[in-house]
Design a protein around this motif. Sequence first.
Motif, PDB file in Angstrom:
ATOM      1  N   ALA A 190       0.831  -1.208   0.000  1.00  0.00           N
ATOM      2  CA  ALA A 190       0.000   0.000   0.000  1.00  0.00           C
ATOM      3  C   ALA A 190       0.865   1.257   0.000  1.00  0.00           C
ATOM      4  O   ALA A 190       0.561   2.241  -0.702  1.00  0.00           O
ATOM      5  CB  ALA A 190      -0.931  -0.009   1.214  1.00  0.00           C
ATOM      6  N   THR A 191       1.934   1.245   0.777  1.00  0.00           N
ATOM      7  CA  THR A 191       2.832   2.401   0.849  1.00  0.00           C
ATOM      8  C   THR A 191       3.475   2.675  -0.504  1.00  0.00           C
ATOM      9  O   THR A 191       3.593   3.844  -0.933  1.00  0.00           O
ATOM     10  CB  THR A 191       3.919   2.144   1.910  1.00  0.00           C
ATOM     11  OG1 THR A 191       3.286   1.926   3.190  1.00  0.00           O
ATOM     12  CG2 THR A 191       4.868   3.321   2.023  1.00  0.00           C
ATOM     13  N   CYS A 193       2.200   1.786  -3.438  1.00  0.00           N
ATOM     14  CA  CYS A 193       1.134   2.253  -4.326  1.00  0.00           C
ATOM     15  C   CYS A 193       0.927   3.759  -4.168  1.00  0.00           C
ATOM     16  O   CYS A 193       0.791   4.498  -5.158  1.00  0.00           O
ATOM     17  CB  CYS A 193      -0.172   1.517  -4.027  1.00  0.00           C
ATOM     18  SG  CYS A 193      -0.237  -0.185  -4.613  1.00  0.00           S
ATOM     19  N   LYS A 194       0.901   4.216  -2.917  1.00  0.00           N
ATOM     20  CA  LYS A 194       0.689   5.646  -2.672  1.00  0.00           C
ATOM     21  C   LYS A 194       1.838   6.466  -3.228  1.00  0.00           C
ATOM     22  O   LYS A 194       1.626   7.514  -3.867  1.00  0.00           O
ATOM     23  CB  LYS A 194       0.511   5.895  -1.177  1.00  0.00           C
ATOM     24  CG  LYS A 194       0.335   7.378  -0.816  1.00  0.00           C
ATOM     25  CD  LYS A 194      -0.164   7.577   0.604  1.00  0.00           C
ATOM     26  CE  LYS A 194      -1.650   7.338   0.684  1.00  0.00           C
ATOM     27  NZ  LYS A 194      -2.222   7.794   1.989  1.00  0.00           N
ATOM     28  N   LYS A 195       3.055   6.034  -3.008  1.00  0.00           N
ATOM     29  CA  LYS A 195       4.223   6.758  -3.501  1.00  0.00           C
ATOM     30  C   LYS A 195       4.223   6.841  -5.024  1.00  0.00           C
ATOM     31  O   LYS A 195       4.557   7.886  -5.614  1.00  0.00           O
ATOM     32  CB  LYS A 195       5.497   6.068  -3.015  1.00  0.00           C
ATOM     33  CG  LYS A 195       6.796   6.618  -3.605  1.00  0.00           C
ATOM     34  CD  LYS A 195       7.067   8.053  -3.192  1.00  0.00           C
ATOM     35  CE  LYS A 195       8.421   8.526  -3.698  1.00  0.00           C
ATOM     36  NZ  LYS A 195       8.642   9.972  -3.388  1.00  0.00           N
ATOM     37  N   GLY A 197       1.584   6.577  -6.995  1.00  0.00           N
ATOM     38  CA  GLY A 197       0.355   7.149  -7.538  1.00  0.00           C
ATOM     39  C   GLY A 197      -0.498   6.165  -8.312  1.00  0.00           C
ATOM     40  O   GLY A 197      -1.171   6.537  -9.285  1.00  0.00           O
ATOM     41  N   PHE A 200      -4.732   0.776  -5.447  1.00  0.00           N
ATOM     42  CA  PHE A 200      -4.445  -0.386  -4.600  1.00  0.00           C
ATOM     43  C   PHE A 200      -5.256  -1.570  -5.132  1.00  0.00           C
ATOM     44  O   PHE A 200      -6.419  -1.739  -4.797  1.00  0.00           O
ATOM     45  CB  PHE A 200      -4.833  -0.034  -3.167  1.00  0.00           C
ATOM     46  CG  PHE A 200      -4.455  -1.047  -2.122  1.00  0.00           C
ATOM     47  CD1 PHE A 200      -3.152  -1.481  -1.962  1.00  0.00           C
ATOM     48  CD2 PHE A 200      -5.426  -1.539  -1.237  1.00  0.00           C
ATOM     49  CE1 PHE A 200      -2.806  -2.383  -0.969  1.00  0.00           C
ATOM     50  CE2 PHE A 200      -5.095  -2.436  -0.242  1.00  0.00           C
ATOM     51  CZ  PHE A 200      -3.775  -2.864  -0.112  1.00  0.00           C
ATOM     52  N   PHE A 260      -5.415   3.320   4.277  1.00  0.00           N
ATOM     53  CA  PHE A 260      -4.247   3.974   3.689  1.00  0.00           C
ATOM     54  C   PHE A 260      -4.617   5.145   2.773  1.00  0.00           C
ATOM     55  O   PHE A 260      -3.737   5.719   2.120  1.00  0.00           O
ATOM     56  CB  PHE A 260      -3.419   2.949   2.905  1.00  0.00           C
ATOM     57  CG  PHE A 260      -2.676   1.976   3.785  1.00  0.00           C
ATOM     58  CD1 PHE A 260      -1.508   2.365   4.433  1.00  0.00           C
ATOM     59  CD2 PHE A 260      -3.144   0.688   3.988  1.00  0.00           C
ATOM     60  CE1 PHE A 260      -0.822   1.481   5.256  1.00  0.00           C
ATOM     61  CE2 PHE A 260      -2.469  -0.204   4.808  1.00  0.00           C
ATOM     62  CZ  PHE A 260      -1.306   0.197   5.450  1.00  0.00           C
ATOM     63  N   GLU A 261      -5.913   5.468   2.736  1.00  0.00           N
ATOM     64  CA  GLU A 261      -6.415   6.575   1.906  1.00  0.00           C
ATOM     65  C   GLU A 261      -6.000   6.394   0.450  1.00  0.00           C
ATOM     66  O   GLU A 261      -5.477   7.290  -0.212  1.00  0.00           O
ATOM     67  CB  GLU A 261      -5.921   7.922   2.450  1.00  0.00           C
ATOM     68  CG  GLU A 261      -6.385   8.200   3.869  1.00  0.00           C
ATOM     69  CD  GLU A 261      -5.866   9.519   4.415  1.00  0.00           C
ATOM     70  OE1 GLU A 261      -4.820   9.990   3.930  1.00  0.00           O
ATOM     71  OE2 GLU A 261      -6.527  10.078   5.317  1.00  0.00           O
ATOM     72  N   LEU A 262      -6.261   5.188  -0.034  1.00  0.00           N
ATOM     73  CA  LEU A 262      -5.920   4.830  -1.397  1.00  0.00           C
ATOM     74  C   LEU A 262      -7.175   4.499  -2.196  1.00  0.00           C
ATOM     75  O   LEU A 262      -8.148   3.950  -1.660  1.00  0.00           O
ATOM     76  CB  LEU A 262      -5.011   3.594  -1.412  1.00  0.00           C
ATOM     77  CG  LEU A 262      -3.535   3.810  -1.087  1.00  0.00           C
ATOM     78  CD1 LEU A 262      -2.867   2.467  -0.808  1.00  0.00           C
ATOM     79  CD2 LEU A 262      -2.842   4.519  -2.239  1.00  0.00           C
TER      80      LEU A 262
END
Length: 352
Positions: A190-191, A193-195, A197, A200, A260-262
């Motif tokens: 998840a981390t 994915c966020k980095k 962009g 998820f 994770f706000e994804l």
Amino acid sequence: MNQTKRVAVVVGARGVIGSNLVRHLQSSGDWDVVGVSRRGGDDGPRLRHISVDLLDAEDARRKLSPLTDVTHIFYAAYQDRPTWTELVPPNVAMLVNAVSAIEAVSPGLEHVSLMQGYKVYGAHLGPFKTPARESDPPHMPPEFNVDQQQFLETRQHGKAWTWSAIRPSVVCGFALGNPMNLALVIAVYATLCKKLGVPFRFPGAPGAYTSLIEMTDAGLLAEATVWAATTPECANQAFNINNGDLFRWNDMWPRIASYFELATAPALPMSLDVVMADKEPVWDAIVAENGLAETPYSDVSSWAFGDFVFAWDYDVMADGSKARRLGFHRFVDTEAMFVDIFDDLRKRKIIP
């Protein structure tokens, strides 16, 4: 619980299961604890670590011979190998060497606890009979879990000590550098994915997204393991231990994404072990940008294990009622377990 001194040896003390078991024993205040592992560890209150190569019978005998007052062995060690057949010799040898060395010098030994899993039921091979029960017949070998239990059953004949076999589902808890750590796989995925962009996406087999599955919280597992080892009615038996609820990834995955706000997107089967092979520079950048603990990528990337679990396109569950009938009633909500672990990873500054 009797008030005589109890001394526990936790074999495999640095893994997810072993480290949580050590913490549980320490917190109870009733135990002196010896952690046994290849890497060793830091000593603490009523805790000391011993570095041992359990594949070497002589090293095990030499390093463990001073342990003359052991009352309980909690065995949770594991050596990975490329094939199911290759898993048998090292994993049986480590158990044999550990028990042989300690039993020879500890006349007060009361119990040997063996950590197993749903591999006993063939869960790793394909669709198996569910819910699995402790009385189910074994599958075609090779299977080191079965061989380990047979060793204990044979060794225990005529002895004062007893044994138990504990069978959790996928165990989730905190430990770094462990090859089987699903919660960490999800958190790091998840981390990244966020980095990068990207949404998820569930990376597993299509059928795995909709199949029923269950987990076992490492803290609950530690309590159950000690309960079985210290409850006379549990002697010489196996127990399935799970959180007590079931879920499907198609329901759990969006909930994890929300934490994770994804954004999510349709599932896309892919090997995490393959697609994450080049992501070490990205991880290092995340660590630097967020002031995280300087954790090597190899310590947080149990990608092959994630692929293994996410490939189960069939129900994976076992009947946990036997433990409840004998008095173990602890329950953990699996979604809350994931949130607690993710919160803990943030607190430890493993993820941002």
